[in-house]
Design an enzyme around this catalytic site. Structure first.
Site, PDB file in Angstrom:
ATOM      1  N   VAL A  39       0.843  -1.196   0.000  1.00  0.00           N
ATOM      2  CA  VAL A  39       0.000   0.000   0.000  1.00  0.00           C
ATOM      3  C   VAL A  39       0.885   1.256   0.000  1.00  0.00           C
ATOM      4  CG1 VAL A  39      -2.050  -1.038   1.043  1.00  0.00           C
ATOM      5  CG2 VAL A  39      -0.242  -0.175   2.530  1.00  0.00           C
ATOM      6  N   ALA A  40       2.168   1.079  -0.363  1.00  0.00           N
ATOM      7  CA  ALA A  40       3.120   2.194  -0.304  1.00  0.00           C
ATOM      8  C   ALA A  40       3.262   2.811  -1.698  1.00  0.00           C
ATOM      9  CB  ALA A  40       4.448   1.683   0.230  1.00  0.00           C
TER      10      ALA A  40
ATOM     11  N   ASP B  73      -2.160  -2.531  -4.074  1.00  0.00           N
ATOM     12  CA  ASP B  73      -2.941  -1.306  -4.285  1.00  0.00           C
ATOM     13  C   ASP B  73      -2.156  -0.284  -5.097  1.00  0.00           C
ATOM     14  OD1 ASP B  73      -5.294   0.328  -3.786  1.00  0.00           O
ATOM     15  OD2 ASP B  73      -4.034   1.528  -2.444  1.00  0.00           O
TER      16      ASP B  73
ATOM     17  N   GLU C  30       0.927   3.437 -12.969  1.00  0.00           N
ATOM     18  CA  GLU C  30      -0.516   3.536 -12.679  1.00  0.00           C
ATOM     19  C   GLU C  30      -1.167   4.470 -13.690  1.00  0.00           C
ATOM     20  OE1 GLU C  30      -1.077   4.662  -8.590  1.00  0.00           O
ATOM     21  OE2 GLU C  30       0.010   2.922  -7.852  1.00  0.00           O
TER      22      GLU C  30
ATOM     23  N   HIS D   6      -5.272   1.819  -6.202  1.00  0.00           N
ATOM     24  CA  HIS D   6      -4.684   2.893  -5.387  1.00  0.00           C
ATOM     25  C   HIS D   6      -5.765   3.616  -4.569  1.00  0.00           C
ATOM     26  CE1 HIS D   6      -1.011   5.761  -5.084  1.00  0.00           C
ATOM     27  NE2 HIS D   6      -1.808   5.928  -4.032  1.00  0.00           N
TER      28      HIS D   6
ATOM     29  N   SER E 299      -6.411   2.512  -1.126  1.00  0.00           N
ATOM     30  CA  SER E 299      -6.370   2.037   0.265  1.00  0.00           C
ATOM     31  C   SER E 299      -6.423   3.189   1.273  1.00  0.00           C
ATOM     32  CB  SER E 299      -5.123   1.186   0.501  1.00  0.00           C
ATOM     33  OG  SER E 299      -3.959   1.932   0.229  1.00  0.00           O
TER      34      SER E 299
END
Ligand code: OXD
Length: 312
Positions: free
Chosen positions: A225-226, A251, A256, A275, A277
């Site tokens: 989630v980073a 995520d 992206e 993306h 979270s």
């Protein structure tokens, strides 16, 4: 006295609508797109923004303060942003969201939610498939800032054993033990679940590499989630294809949106979320911005200042 100009850069007009300053103290400008921001950026003394276009930093000659709307600041800490600009974060906002995301997806694994839904679609009664417990499982949190510690508290409430990894290795109340990043693999070996929360910096790029993934149990799950680039994605793909990991909840990605042809999409041991979270909401960020705005106007020190050298 000339009034400072505050530029709000976001497609959602609520961010600007929730800015509070004493009447007549600031000039408020808004931009929703790069082309709207372009003619305004040279006048901006302060910027309240998310993913401000990199090519416009060079024009931000008057800028003194940037308040970031999201969790990560890597997009802002680029050489084009003049060294004198103070960058501030929004801590405390994203931890509760991301704690629910992490605990929720860990429970998706142990509660075998995919299997029961799948069986339901086929009208099959699969009482030979039993759920597992999160209680007693080990969660290794890599990155123990305010978000990592919020996740730790939620996991502990469910009886998970929480271990941590951080740059300093300093103990925190929320984790049973904390290692320095140099001992990452020692921590990873113990994990049933690993959640990656490190900021993206030159030191952390690709830190979850083939060796780190190999240190994990073949049943363990990785949650990122980073930032995508903190994980060596080709190495992760290899480990997932070879079933050397239980699976991954992803995520964030190096690119992206994740391109439609990317092999992650096709893997049955991967969950892809776009993306989301730790979403930013205008209502949650506004109090942080407005508090800092009042301080900035009064010439007082700002809160939550980013260490630009450290990168977070
Ligand atoms: C981030 C965010 O920084 O979504 O990734 O806030």
């Amino acid at each position: 006295m000339t009034r400072p100009t505050v530029l709000v850069y976001h497609a959602d007009p609520k961010y600007a609508a929730l800015v509070r300053a004493p009447r007549g103290r600031i000039v408020l400008r808004t931009a929703a797109t790069p082309s709207e921001a372009e003619p305004l950026v040279a006048e901006a003394d302060a910027l309240y923004a998310w993913q401000f276009p990199r090519h416009l930093w060079a024009k931000a000659a008057r800028l003194r303060w940037l308040q970031v709307m999201g969790a990560g600041v890597d997009w802002a800490l680029v050489p084009e942003l003049r060294p004198g600009v103070v960058v501030t974060r929004a801590p405390g906002v994203f931890g509760p969201w991301m704690a629910e995301y992490v605990v929720g997806w860990c429970a998706w694994v142990t509660q075998r939610m995919a299997a029961y839904l799948d069986a339901q679609r086929q009208r099959r009664w699969i009482d030979h498939v039993l759920p597992d417990r999160l209680g007693g499982k080990t969660l290794v949190i890599v990155g123990l800032g305010d978000i990592g510690r919020a996740i730790a508290r939620a996991a502990r409430a469910l009886g998970m054993r929480v271990l941590g990894v951080s740059r300093t290795g300093r103990p925190v109340r929320e984790a049973r033990r904390v290692w320095r990043v140099g001992a990452l693999r020692t921590a990873l070996r113990q994990a049933d679940f690993v959640v990656v929360l490190l900021p993206l910096t030159p030191e952390t790029r690709g830190i979850i590499d083939a060796g780190a993934l190999a240190a994990m149990k073949p049943t363990a799950w990785l949650l990122n989630v980073a930032r995508g680039a903190v994980v060596d994605e080709p190495a992760l793909l290899d480990a997932l294809r070879g079933r050397r990991l239980g699976g991954a909840i992803l995520d964030v990605f190096a690119t992206e949106p994740l391109p439609p042809h990317h092999p992650f999409w096709a893997l049955d041991n991967v969950v892809i979320t776009p993306h989301i979270s730790g979403p930013s909401t205008p209502e949650e960020i506004a109090p942080i911005f407005n508090d800092n705005l009042a301080r900035w106007l009064a010439g007082r020190p700002l809160r939550h200042v980013v260490d630009r050298k450290a990168g977070y």
